[in-house]
Design an enzyme around this catalytic site. Structure first.
Site, mmCIF file in Angstrom:
data_model
loop_
_atom_site.group_PDB
_atom_site.id
_atom_site.type_symbol
_atom_site.label_atom_id
_atom_site.label_comp_id
_atom_site.label_asym_id
_atom_site.label_seq_id
_atom_site.Cartn_x
_atom_site.Cartn_y
_atom_site.Cartn_z
ATOM 1 N N HIS A 1 0.584 -1.308 0.021
ATOM 2 C CA HIS A 1 -0.370 0.123 0.002
ATOM 3 C C HIS A 1 0.995 0.895 0.342
ATOM 4 O O HIS A 1 1.212 1.199 -0.774
ATOM 5 C CB HIS A 1 -0.816 -0.225 1.149
ATOM 6 C CG HIS A 1 -1.922 1.027 1.123
ATOM 7 N ND1 HIS A 1 -2.177 1.883 0.065
ATOM 8 C CD2 HIS A 1 -3.044 0.920 2.293
ATOM 9 C CE1 HIS A 1 -3.726 2.710 0.738
ATOM 10 N NE2 HIS A 1 -4.054 2.140 1.867
ATOM 11 N N LYS B 1 7.915 -8.767 -6.550
ATOM 12 C CA LYS B 1 7.096 -7.858 -7.223
ATOM 13 C C LYS B 1 7.964 -6.441 -7.108
ATOM 14 O O LYS B 1 8.681 -5.977 -6.911
ATOM 15 C CB LYS B 1 6.326 -7.467 -5.989
ATOM 16 C CG LYS B 1 5.168 -8.776 -5.917
ATOM 17 C CD LYS B 1 3.683 -8.140 -6.450
ATOM 18 C CE LYS B 1 2.277 -9.382 -6.772
ATOM 19 N NZ LYS B 1 1.849 -9.059 -5.748
ATOM 20 N N HIS C 1 -2.026 -1.744 -9.605
ATOM 21 C CA HIS C 1 -2.897 -1.929 -8.914
ATOM 22 C C HIS C 1 -4.072 -2.647 -8.938
ATOM 23 O O HIS C 1 -4.398 -3.464 -10.111
ATOM 24 C CB HIS C 1 -3.309 -0.619 -9.645
ATOM 25 C CG HIS C 1 -4.043 0.532 -8.543
ATOM 26 N ND1 HIS C 1 -5.538 0.072 -8.141
ATOM 27 C CD2 HIS C 1 -3.482 1.412 -7.436
ATOM 28 C CE1 HIS C 1 -6.060 0.777 -6.905
ATOM 29 N NE2 HIS C 1 -4.561 2.023 -7.071
ATOM 30 N N ARG D 1 -3.833 8.758 -11.103
ATOM 31 C CA ARG D 1 -3.179 10.037 -10.760
ATOM 32 C C ARG D 1 -1.432 10.531 -11.197
ATOM 33 O O ARG D 1 -0.827 11.237 -11.245
ATOM 34 C CB ARG D 1 -2.631 9.652 -9.445
ATOM 35 C CG ARG D 1 -4.567 9.586 -8.664
ATOM 36 C CD ARG D 1 -4.288 8.657 -7.483
ATOM 37 N NE ARG D 1 -3.367 7.656 -7.733
ATOM 38 C CZ ARG D 1 -3.999 6.574 -6.508
ATOM 39 N NH1 ARG D 1 -3.826 7.416 -5.539
ATOM 40 N NH2 ARG D 1 -3.261 5.287 -6.840
ATOM 41 N N ASP E 1 2.542 5.754 -6.832
ATOM 42 C CA ASP E 1 3.640 6.249 -6.046
ATOM 43 C C ASP E 1 5.537 5.960 -6.851
ATOM 44 O O ASP E 1 6.423 6.362 -6.568
ATOM 45 C CB ASP E 1 4.061 4.170 -5.643
ATOM 46 C CG ASP E 1 2.632 4.385 -4.201
ATOM 47 O OD1 ASP E 1 2.530 5.648 -3.579
ATOM 48 O OD2 ASP E 1 1.384 3.095 -3.563
ATOM 49 N N ARG F 1 -3.403 11.626 2.908
ATOM 50 C CA ARG F 1 -4.976 11.062 3.338
ATOM 51 C C ARG F 1 -5.354 10.838 4.410
ATOM 52 O O ARG F 1 -6.454 10.035 4.534
ATOM 53 C CB ARG F 1 -3.911 9.175 3.069
ATOM 54 C CG ARG F 1 -5.491 8.236 3.102
ATOM 55 C CD ARG F 1 -6.236 8.629 1.617
ATOM 56 N NE ARG F 1 -5.976 8.661 0.559
ATOM 57 C CZ ARG F 1 -5.162 7.407 -0.631
ATOM 58 N NH1 ARG F 1 -5.655 6.372 0.009
ATOM 59 N NH2 ARG F 1 -4.758 7.268 -1.505
HETATM 60 N N1 COA Z 1 5.830 -6.141 -10.217
HETATM 61 C C1 COA Z 1 5.356 -7.817 -10.500
HETATM 62 N N2 COA Z 1 4.621 -8.317 -10.343
HETATM 63 C C2 COA Z 1 3.395 -7.877 -10.490
HETATM 64 C C3 COA Z 1 3.340 -6.878 -10.202
HETATM 65 C C4 COA Z 1 4.207 -6.169 -9.773
HETATM 66 N N3 COA Z 1 4.404 -4.437 -8.953
HETATM 67 N N4 COA Z 1 2.033 -6.342 -9.965
HETATM 68 C C5 COA Z 1 1.606 -7.476 -9.899
HETATM 69 N N5 COA Z 1 1.921 -8.753 -10.069
HETATM 70 C C6 COA Z 1 1.139 -9.959 -11.146
HETATM 71 C C7 COA Z 1 1.256 -10.582 -9.894
HETATM 72 O O1 COA Z 1 2.392 -11.055 -9.654
HETATM 73 C C8 COA Z 1 0.450 -11.975 -10.671
HETATM 74 O O2 COA Z 1 0.674 -12.213 -11.821
HETATM 75 P P1 COA Z 1 0.641 -14.109 -11.428
HETATM 76 O O3 COA Z 1 -0.883 -13.741 -11.874
HETATM 77 O O4 COA Z 1 1.056 -14.047 -12.618
HETATM 78 O O5 COA Z 1 0.342 -14.558 -10.003
HETATM 79 C C9 COA Z 1 -0.466 -10.538 -11.527
HETATM 80 O O6 COA Z 1 -0.085 -9.235 -11.850
HETATM 81 C C10 COA Z 1 -1.902 -9.674 -10.713
HETATM 82 O O7 COA Z 1 -1.532 -9.442 -9.634
HETATM 83 P P2 COA Z 1 -2.287 -10.001 -8.116
HETATM 84 O O8 COA Z 1 -0.430 -9.405 -6.809
HETATM 85 O O9 COA Z 1 -2.940 -10.541 -7.754
HETATM 86 O O10 COA Z 1 -2.667 -8.100 -7.883
HETATM 87 P P3 COA Z 1 -2.984 -7.666 -6.518
HETATM 88 O O11 COA Z 1 -4.475 -6.998 -7.375
HETATM 89 O O12 COA Z 1 -3.939 -8.396 -5.549
HETATM 90 O O13 COA Z 1 -2.068 -6.238 -6.861
HETATM 91 C C11 COA Z 1 -0.717 -4.848 -5.741
HETATM 92 C C12 COA Z 1 -2.586 -5.395 -6.675
HETATM 93 C C13 COA Z 1 -0.847 -3.049 -5.179
HETATM 94 C C14 COA Z 1 -0.892 -5.522 -4.041
HETATM 95 C C15 COA Z 1 0.296 -5.171 -6.954
HETATM 96 O O14 COA Z 1 0.545 -4.997 -8.033
HETATM 97 C C16 COA Z 1 2.104 -4.560 -6.271
HETATM 98 O O15 COA Z 1 1.963 -5.993 -4.987
HETATM 99 N N6 COA Z 1 2.214 -3.692 -6.474
HETATM 100 C C17 COA Z 1 3.631 -3.162 -5.890
HETATM 101 C C18 COA Z 1 3.418 -3.125 -4.754
HETATM 102 C C19 COA Z 1 2.896 -1.549 -5.002
HETATM 103 O O16 COA Z 1 3.327 -0.344 -5.381
HETATM 104 N N7 COA Z 1 1.998 -1.274 -4.029
HETATM 105 C C20 COA Z 1 1.457 0.466 -4.424
HETATM 106 C C21 COA Z 1 -0.449 0.172 -5.101
HETATM 107 S S1 COA Z 1 -0.820 2.200 -5.305
#
Ligand code: COA
Length: 379
Positions: free
Chosen positions: A225, A258, A264, A273, A315, A340
């Site tokens: 997050h 990751k 997202h 944004r 971010d 926030r």
């Molecule tokens: N880097 C690498 N792979 C990613 C990724 C990332 N940042 N974000 C998503 N993926 C991949 C996942 O590994 C998954 O792959 P798979 O289907 O082969 O397992 C697929 O994309 C779907 O991702 P998932 O984790 O199920 O999406 P989610 O909706 O549960 O998670 C986040 C969303 C934001 C938690 C995720 O994108 C993430 O961890 N991002 C990095 C952290 C981040 O920037 N957070 C700020 C959010 S505003």
């Protein structure tokens, strides 16, 4: 009672509609985000953060008179009590600033004259106090941690200007101030994200705003997050130069890591944004000699989209932008909190205006019913 619940668990509440809201609307298909009907990029460009805070809390953009009254109320509450300053002095230096702000906010709850349940109106009123004091807690605790004396707030500066003043004892040039001010607008609200949901769940028990915000800060801290903006900067520092971005990414993806600042739950084709925040980042890079950092970020972004078709979130440009503004990396997520808190307060007030205890069900997959065996017979 039925033997088993006729529902399957929705991991991560993916696709679950938790409640209605009037505060903001995320439209992923159009990569757009609206605060009370206004496009967020227009608000960032045309309004000061204080106007946006008023909009989120009160439902309409303020008139000049309303803004002046709101700002007076906020500026009058920026100072911290001697008791809180003494507590901040005792915080362990190794603690993360997110823990400092969470603990500082929690302390504020104990200083309130009335510590019972909030109603909508009292939450909105107290939210202005948090908006005023959170930047002071962040700046003071960070200076103390570095062995410096805190610099008190000024009541003739905007929230963004005053934060620079309290951190660095100076206010930078206008484009740098505008970048922070606009970032606060972009970070101030985003629907039922994890920390906002946390705040709404807490207050649904008829707890109070400060408890809700303390819990929300805990939820925001995590790297999936708000903590991602700090992780982005650590990644970019590790990569170091544009040529190193692709090999670094290939290795990270091969290790199934990751990549922070990408992806997202709602936005699959890009975050509404990001263009505004990227423009701040790029302008800051010109002003503060950050070309190598920005080029590295640009290569990583291009390669990530090519490799995974996953786009940057807010971010991603915010991390380098906050770095170029001069903030230490572990202040990035606390800056997110400064913004926030407005969205959390608006949601807490909305929850309280039409509250129902949040209490979902579970899909039990544990042991079948069985008899307790007395201790002496348990092998
Ligand atoms: N880097 C690498 N792979 C990613 C990724 C990332 N940042 N974000 C998503 N993926 C991949 C996942 O590994 C998954 O792959 P798979 O289907 O082969 O397992 C697929 O994309 C779907 O991702 P998932 O984790 O199920 O999406 P989610 O909706 O549960 O998670 C986040 C969303 C934001 C938690 C995720 O994108 C993430 O961890 N991002 C990095 C952290 C981040 O920037 N957070 C700020 C959010 S505003």
């Amino acid at each position: 009672m039925p033997d088993s619940v006729p529902y399957k668990a929705k991991k991560g509440l993916d696709g679950v509609v938790f409640d209605t809201t009037e505060v903001s609307h995320v439209v992923p298909a159009e990569k757009s985000l609206f605060y009370r009907g206004y496009p967020v990029h227009e608000l960032a460009e045309q309004c000061r953060f204080e106007e946006v805070a008023y909009l989120l809390l009160r439902g309409e953009l303020p008139t000049a008179a309303q803004l002046s009254e709101f700002s007076q109320q906020e500026r009058a509450q920026r100072g911290l009590s001697d008791a809180l300053l003494e507590v901040l002095e005792r915080f362990p230096a190794q603690g993360h600033p997110m823990d400092a702000v969470r603990t500082g906010v929690s302390f504020l709850g104990m200083e309130e004259s009335f510590a019972g349940a909030d109603d909508s109106e009292s939450a909105l009123r107290k939210g202005v106090g948090l908006l005023a004091k959170i930047p002071t807690i962040i700046a003071a605790s960070q200076r103390l941690r570095r062995g410096d004396r805190p610099i008190g707030p000024r009541d003739d500066l905007s929230i963004a200007e005053n934060f620079f003043h309290m951190c660095f004892d100076s206010v930078p040039e206008e484009p740098v101030v505008k970048s922070l001010d606009g970032s606060l607008t972009l970070y101030s609200e985003h629907g039922f994200n994890a920390s906002t949901l946390t705040a709404r769940v807490i207050v649904s028990t008829l707890s109070d705003l400060v408890s809700a915000v303390s819990g929300a800060i805990g939820a925001l801290k995590g790297a999936l997050h708000g903590g991602a903006n700090e992780e982005v900067m650590y990644s970019l520092q590790e990569i170091g130069k544009p040529e190193a971005a692709k090999p670094w990414l290939d290795k990270a993806l091969a290790e199934k890591r990751k990549i922070m600042g990408f992806g997202h739950r709602l936005y699959r084709i890009g975050d509404s944004r990001v263009p505004t925040m990227t423009a701040y980042r790029d302008q800051l890079a010109e002003l503060r000699d950050g070309q190598q950092l920005v080029e590295t970020a640009q290569v990583l972004e291009r390669e990530m989209i090519a490799a995974k078709n996953i786009y940057p979130n807010l971010d991603y440009p915010a991390g380098p932008a906050f770095h170029l503004m001069g903030f230490e990396i572990d202040l990035f997520t606390p800056i997110f909190v400064m913004a926030r808190v407005v969205g959390w307060t608006a949601h807490v007030a909305e929850q309280l205006a039409d509250n129902r205890l949040v209490r979902p069900m579970s899909d039990y997959i544990g042991h079948a019913p069985r008899d307790v065996v007395p201790l002496e017979q348990r092998g």
